[in-house]
Design a protein around this motif. Structure first.
Motif, PDB file in Angstrom:
ATOM      1  N   ASN A 225       0.856  -1.198   0.000  1.00  0.00           N
ATOM      2  CA  ASN A 225       0.000   0.000   0.000  1.00  0.00           C
ATOM      3  C   ASN A 225       0.889   1.244   0.000  1.00  0.00           C
ATOM      4  OD1 ASN A 225       0.580   0.686   2.926  1.00  0.00           O
ATOM      5  ND2 ASN A 225      -0.367  -1.321   3.169  1.00  0.00           N
ATOM      6  N   GLY A 226       0.264   2.407  -0.140  1.00  0.00           N
ATOM      7  CA  GLY A 226       1.014   3.653  -0.204  1.00  0.00           C
ATOM      8  C   GLY A 226       1.675   4.016   1.116  1.00  0.00           C
ATOM      9  N   THR A 227       1.015   3.681   2.206  1.00  0.00           N
ATOM     10  CA  THR A 227       1.588   3.947   3.531  1.00  0.00           C
ATOM     11  C   THR A 227       2.904   3.183   3.690  1.00  0.00           C
ATOM     12  OG1 THR A 227      -0.666   4.154   4.369  1.00  0.00           O
ATOM     13  CG2 THR A 227       1.083   3.918   6.007  1.00  0.00           C
ATOM     14  N   ASP A 228       2.897   1.919   3.302  1.00  0.00           N
ATOM     15  CA  ASP A 228       4.128   1.126   3.366  1.00  0.00           C
ATOM     16  C   ASP A 228       5.196   1.692   2.432  1.00  0.00           C
ATOM     17  OD1 ASP A 228       3.069  -0.541   5.235  1.00  0.00           O
ATOM     18  OD2 ASP A 228       3.088  -2.358   4.000  1.00  0.00           O
TER      19      ASP A 228
ATOM     20  N   PHE B  82      -1.413  19.379   5.809  1.00  0.00           N
ATOM     21  CA  PHE B  82      -2.668  19.315   5.045  1.00  0.00           C
ATOM     22  C   PHE B  82      -2.564  18.178   4.040  1.00  0.00           C
ATOM     23  CE2 PHE B  82      -5.656  20.850   1.719  1.00  0.00           C
ATOM     24  CZ  PHE B  82      -6.798  20.923   2.501  1.00  0.00           C
ATOM     25  N   THR B  83      -2.796  16.963   4.530  1.00  0.00           N
ATOM     26  CA  THR B  83      -2.632  15.755   3.718  1.00  0.00           C
ATOM     27  C   THR B  83      -3.338  14.617   4.426  1.00  0.00           C
ATOM     28  OG1 THR B  83      -0.979  14.149   2.893  1.00  0.00           O
ATOM     29  CG2 THR B  83      -0.395  15.357   4.883  1.00  0.00           C
ATOM     30  N   PHE B  84      -3.371  13.458   3.772  1.00  0.00           N
ATOM     31  CA  PHE B  84      -3.872  12.264   4.440  1.00  0.00           C
ATOM     32  C   PHE B  84      -2.893  11.880   5.555  1.00  0.00           C
ATOM     33  CE2 PHE B  84      -4.222   7.542   4.644  1.00  0.00           C
ATOM     34  CZ  PHE B  84      -5.426   7.530   5.307  1.00  0.00           C
TER      35      PHE B  84
ATOM     36  N   GLU C 105       9.101  11.782  -1.989  1.00  0.00           N
ATOM     37  CA  GLU C 105       7.887  12.392  -2.548  1.00  0.00           C
ATOM     38  C   GLU C 105       6.674  11.525  -2.238  1.00  0.00           C
ATOM     39  OE1 GLU C 105      10.082  13.132  -6.666  1.00  0.00           O
ATOM     40  OE2 GLU C 105       8.086  14.063  -6.653  1.00  0.00           O
ATOM     41  N   ASP C 106       5.690  12.124  -1.584  1.00  0.00           N
ATOM     42  CA  ASP C 106       4.413  11.438  -1.418  1.00  0.00           C
ATOM     43  C   ASP C 106       3.568  11.772  -2.652  1.00  0.00           C
ATOM     44  OD1 ASP C 106       1.846  10.591  -0.866  1.00  0.00           O
ATOM     45  OD2 ASP C 106       1.930  11.105   1.267  1.00  0.00           O
ATOM     46  N   ALA C 107       3.682  10.880  -3.649  1.00  0.00           N
ATOM     47  CA  ALA C 107       2.985  11.078  -4.919  1.00  0.00           C
ATOM     48  C   ALA C 107       1.733  10.211  -4.989  1.00  0.00           C
ATOM     49  CB  ALA C 107       3.926  10.773  -6.083  1.00  0.00           C
ATOM     50  N   CYS C 108       1.217   9.823  -3.818  1.00  0.00           N
ATOM     51  CA  CYS C 108       0.070   8.905  -3.782  1.00  0.00           C
ATOM     52  C   CYS C 108      -1.147   9.445  -4.526  1.00  0.00           C
ATOM     53  CB  CYS C 108      -0.299   8.591  -2.329  1.00  0.00           C
ATOM     54  SG  CYS C 108       0.912   7.516  -1.538  1.00  0.00           S
ATOM     55  N   GLN C 109      -1.274  10.774  -4.608  1.00  0.00           N
ATOM     56  CA  GLN C 109      -2.434  11.354  -5.302  1.00  0.00           C
ATOM     57  C   GLN C 109      -2.052  11.872  -6.686  1.00  0.00           C
ATOM     58  OE1 GLN C 109      -4.283  14.300  -2.746  1.00  0.00           O
ATOM     59  NE2 GLN C 109      -4.628  12.827  -1.093  1.00  0.00           N
ATOM     60  N   ALA C 110      -0.822  11.604  -7.128  1.00  0.00           N
ATOM     61  CA  ALA C 110      -0.320  12.374  -8.267  1.00  0.00           C
ATOM     62  C   ALA C 110       0.303  11.536  -9.379  1.00  0.00           C
ATOM     63  CB  ALA C 110       0.675  13.417  -7.768  1.00  0.00           C
TER      64      ALA C 110
ATOM     65  N   PHE D  78       3.788   5.785  -4.306  1.00  0.00           N
ATOM     66  CA  PHE D  78       2.476   5.755  -4.933  1.00  0.00           C
ATOM     67  C   PHE D  78       1.546   4.820  -4.173  1.00  0.00           C
ATOM     68  CE2 PHE D  78       5.359   7.062  -8.254  1.00  0.00           C
ATOM     69  CZ  PHE D  78       4.678   8.116  -8.842  1.00  0.00           C
ATOM     70  N   SER D  79       0.256   5.144  -4.251  1.00  0.00           N
ATOM     71  CA  SER D  79      -0.784   4.288  -3.677  1.00  0.00           C
ATOM     72  C   SER D  79      -1.721   3.866  -4.793  1.00  0.00           C
ATOM     73  CB  SER D  79      -1.587   5.071  -2.630  1.00  0.00           C
ATOM     74  OG  SER D  79      -2.802   4.397  -2.334  1.00  0.00           O
ATOM     75  N   PHE D  80      -2.146   2.604  -4.731  1.00  0.00           N
ATOM     76  CA  PHE D  80      -3.155   2.121  -5.680  1.00  0.00           C
ATOM     77  C   PHE D  80      -4.453   1.800  -4.966  1.00  0.00           C
ATOM     78  CE2 PHE D  80       1.086   0.654  -7.268  1.00  0.00           C
ATOM     79  CZ  PHE D  80       1.246   1.675  -8.197  1.00  0.00           C
TER      80      PHE D  80
ATOM     81  N   THR E  97      -9.648   4.342  -4.845  1.00  0.00           N
ATOM     82  CA  THR E  97     -10.139   5.661  -5.272  1.00  0.00           C
ATOM     83  C   THR E  97      -9.063   6.526  -5.912  1.00  0.00           C
ATOM     84  OG1 THR E  97      -9.640   6.633  -3.117  1.00  0.00           O
ATOM     85  CG2 THR E  97     -11.829   5.700  -3.393  1.00  0.00           C
ATOM     86  N   LYS E  98      -7.820   6.078  -5.906  1.00  0.00           N
ATOM     87  CA  LYS E  98      -6.746   6.896  -6.483  1.00  0.00           C
ATOM     88  C   LYS E  98      -6.866   6.930  -8.011  1.00  0.00           C
ATOM     89  CE  LYS E  98      -5.258   7.855  -2.522  1.00  0.00           C
ATOM     90  NZ  LYS E  98      -4.241   7.506  -1.572  1.00  0.00           N
ATOM     91  N   ASN E  99      -6.156   7.836  -8.679  1.00  0.00           N
ATOM     92  CA  ASN E  99      -6.282   7.951 -10.137  1.00  0.00           C
ATOM     93  C   ASN E  99      -5.946   6.633 -10.834  1.00  0.00           C
ATOM     94  OD1 ASN E  99      -6.565  10.603  -9.298  1.00  0.00           O
ATOM     95  ND2 ASN E  99      -5.560  11.441 -11.120  1.00  0.00           N
TER      96      ASN E  99
HETATM   97  C1  LIG Z   1      -3.755   7.491  -0.148  1.00  0.00           C
HETATM   98  C2  LIG Z   1      -2.624   8.251   0.424  1.00  0.00           C
HETATM   99  C3  LIG Z   1      -1.623   7.646   1.182  1.00  0.00           C
HETATM  100  C4  LIG Z   1      -1.683   6.233   1.658  1.00  0.00           C
HETATM  101  O1  LIG Z   1      -1.931   5.281   0.734  1.00  0.00           O
HETATM  102  P1  LIG Z   1      -2.584   3.866   1.173  1.00  0.00           P
HETATM  103  O2  LIG Z   1      -2.409   3.060  -0.058  1.00  0.00           O
HETATM  104  O3  LIG Z   1      -4.009   4.136   1.516  1.00  0.00           O
HETATM  105  O4  LIG Z   1      -1.803   3.346   2.309  1.00  0.00           O
HETATM  106  C5  LIG Z   1      -0.557   8.411   1.589  1.00  0.00           C
HETATM  107  N1  LIG Z   1      -0.485   9.718   1.299  1.00  0.00           N
HETATM  108  C6  LIG Z   1      -1.433  10.353   0.601  1.00  0.00           C
HETATM  109  C7  LIG Z   1      -1.296  11.809   0.309  1.00  0.00           C
HETATM  110  C8  LIG Z   1      -2.549   9.649   0.152  1.00  0.00           C
HETATM  111  O5  LIG Z   1      -3.513  10.295  -0.516  1.00  0.00           O
END
Ligand SMILES: *Cc1c(COP(=O)(O)O)cnc(C)c1O
Length: 368
Positions: free
Chosen positions: A59-62, A84-86, A156-161, A180-182, A185-187
Motif C-alpha cells: 500500500n502507499g503507507t508502506d 494538510f494531507t492524508f 515524494e508522497d505522490a500517492c495522489q499524483a 504511490f498508492s493504488f 479511489t486513487k487515479n
Molecule cells: C492514499 C494516500 C496515502 C496512503 O496510501 P494507502 O495506499 O491508503 O496506504 C498516503 N499519502 C497520501 C497523500 C494519500 O492520498
C-alpha cells in the motif's frame, strides 16, 4: 439528479472484459503473490515513469515507511511534512520512530511552503516529505535546493499524483524516492490495496526489495528486520490493465476540471489554482467555499455528494497532541481545512452532471 462523489463501477464497465479475463487468468495460474504480473507491472511502471527501479509494495503507507526505513531514518530524527494531507504522510514518519515536523502550506496550491520548510530545519532534520496534494506537484525545485543545502533526503508522497508533472518531470521521479498508492479511489486504483516505491538509487532499491519480504533475499534466510509488504497478483493484473488508460483518464479529469472552472467563474467560490510549470491531475477537484458546511448540506439535499479533504490538519490531531502544536500555529492549513470542498470529478462524470453541480452551487449563493 443523483451524483455520487466517485463512481468506481462506471469505470469498471468501460474495461470489464479486460479486467475479468486478467483476474481469471491469475486465479487459473494459482500464483497469487509477487508473481509474473507484479514483475511486469513493475517494469511497466518503471518505463511509464522513466525510472530505474519500481518496487511494488502492499500500500502507499508502506511505500512511505519502507522509503524512510531504507534511507536509515531512525528514532530521534526529524522529518518535515505538510499538515494538510492524508494522515499516512505523517504516520509513516512516526512509524519509524522519527518525529514529524509540520510546515504550513501555500494558500493557492495547498502544498507545503518551501520558505516555511527552511525555518523548521534543525540539527536533527534528516528528510522532507513533500506531498503532491490533490494531484498537483509541490514546488520541487525549491525542495531539492533546500535538500542540497542542508543535506536532507526527499521522499515524494505522490500517492495522489500519478502522471502529474513538475516542469516536464513526472511527479515522484525527482526526490530520492517517490511513493504511490493504488488504493481503489486513487487515479490509478486497484480493486484492493497496493503501493509502489520508485527510485533511481540501486542501493535504496535493493534495501526496499529486502524490506518488503521480511528482510530476506533467499527464502528462510534473513539479513535484516523487514515487513510483510507484498503486492497481490490480482491487483497487479488489474493495475496493468488500468495503467494503459491512465494518461487518457488524467486528461479527462483535466478537461472536466476546466469545465467546472469555467462554470464557477462568477461565484464566490475559489476554483483550484494550477501553478506555472505544473501539470495537475486532479485526483480531487477542491474548491474553497464560503459557508462550506451549509453548501455541502445544500448539495446533499440536491442529490450531490461531495467530500471534505481534510477537515482537521495533522498538527491538531489527537494522536499528535504530544508534539505540542496548538490552534493558530499553522494558520493557512487551518483556514483551508474550514473552506475546502471537493466536488464529484472522475474520468466518467458527464458534462451534464458537472453542469448540474455548478448550477446548484450558483443557486446556493444566489440571494446570500
Ligand atoms: C492514499 C494516500 C496515502 C496512503 O496510501 P494507502 O495506499 O491508503 O496506504 C498516503 N499519502 C497520501 C497523500 C494519500 O492520498
Amino acid at each position: 439528479m443523483k451524483i455520487p462523489f466517485l463512481d468506481l463501477k462506471a469505470q469498471y464497465e468501460t474495461i470489464k472484459n479486460e479486467i475479468d479475463s486478467a483476474v481469471s487468468e491469475v486465479i487459473q495460474s494459482g500464483h497469487f503473490i509477487m508473481g509474473p504480473n507484479v514483475k511486469q507491472f513493475e517494469n511497466e511502471m518503471a518505463s511509464y515513469l522513466d525510472v530505474k527501479h519500481a518496487i511494488a509494495v502492499a500500500n502507499g503507507t508502506d511505500a512511505l515507511i519502507l522509503s524512510l526505513d531504507a534511507l536509515n531514518i531512525i528514532p530521534g530524527d526529524e522529518v518535515i511534512t505538510s499538515p494538510f494531507t492524508f494522515f499516512a504522510s505523517a504516520e509513516s514518519i512516526s512509524r519509524v520512530g522519527a518525529v514529524p515536523v509540520f510546515a504550513d502550506i501555500d494558500p493557492k496550491t495547498f502544498n507545503i511552503d518551501p520558505g516555511l520548510v527552511e525555518k523548521k530545519i534543525t540539527g536533527k532534520t534528516k528528510a522532507i516529505i513533500p506531498v503532491h496534494i490533490f494531484g498537483q506537484p509541490a514546488d520541487m525545485d525549491a525542495m531539492m535546493q533546500i535538500a542540497e543545502k542542508h543535506d536532507l533526503y526527499i521522499i515524494e508522497d505522490a500517492c495522489q499524483a500519478i502522471g502529474a508533472q513538475y516542469k516536464g518531470k513526472k511527479a515522484g521521479t525527482i526526490g530520492n524516492t517517490g511513493c504511490f498508492s493504488f488504493f481503489p479511489t486513487k487515479n490509478l486504483g486497484g480493486y484492493g490495496d497496493g503501493g509502489m516505491v520508485i527510485t533511481d538509487d540501486d542501493g535504496v532499491a535493493e534495501k526496499i526489495k529486502l524490506l518488503r519480504v521480511h528482510g530476506s533475499s533467499k527464502k528462510y534466510y534473513h539479513s535484516l528486520l523487514g515487513y510483510n509488504s507484498r503486492l497481490d497478483e490480482i491487483q497487479a493484473a488489474v493495475l496493468r490493465v488500468k495503467l494503459k488508460y491512465i494518461d487518457a483518464w488524467n486528461a479527462a479529469r483535466r478537461e472536466k476540471a476546466n469545465l467546472y472552472n469555467k462554470l464557477l467563474k462568477d461565484t464566490p467560490v475559489i476554483t483550484p489554482y494550477e501553478a506555472p510549470g505544473s501539470h495537475h491531475v486532479y485526483h480531487l477537484y477542491t474548491i474553497l467555499a464560503p459557508e462550506r458546511d451549509e453548501l455541502q448540506k445544500y448539495l446533499q439535499e440536491k442529490g450531490i455528494s461531495t467530500g471534505v479533504y481534510y477537515p482537521l490538519p495533522l498538527h491538531l490531531q489527537e494522536v499528535y497532541k504530544y508534539l505540542g502544536y496548538k490552534k493558530g500555529d499553522l494558520p493557512v492549513a487551518e483556514s483551508i481545512s474550514e473552506k475546502a470542498l471537493s466536488l464529484p470529478l472522475d474520468p466518467e462524470v458527464s458534462e451534464e452532471q458537472i453542469e448540474y453541480v455548478a448550477s446548484e452551487i450558483i443557486n446556493f449563493y444566489k440571494g446570500r
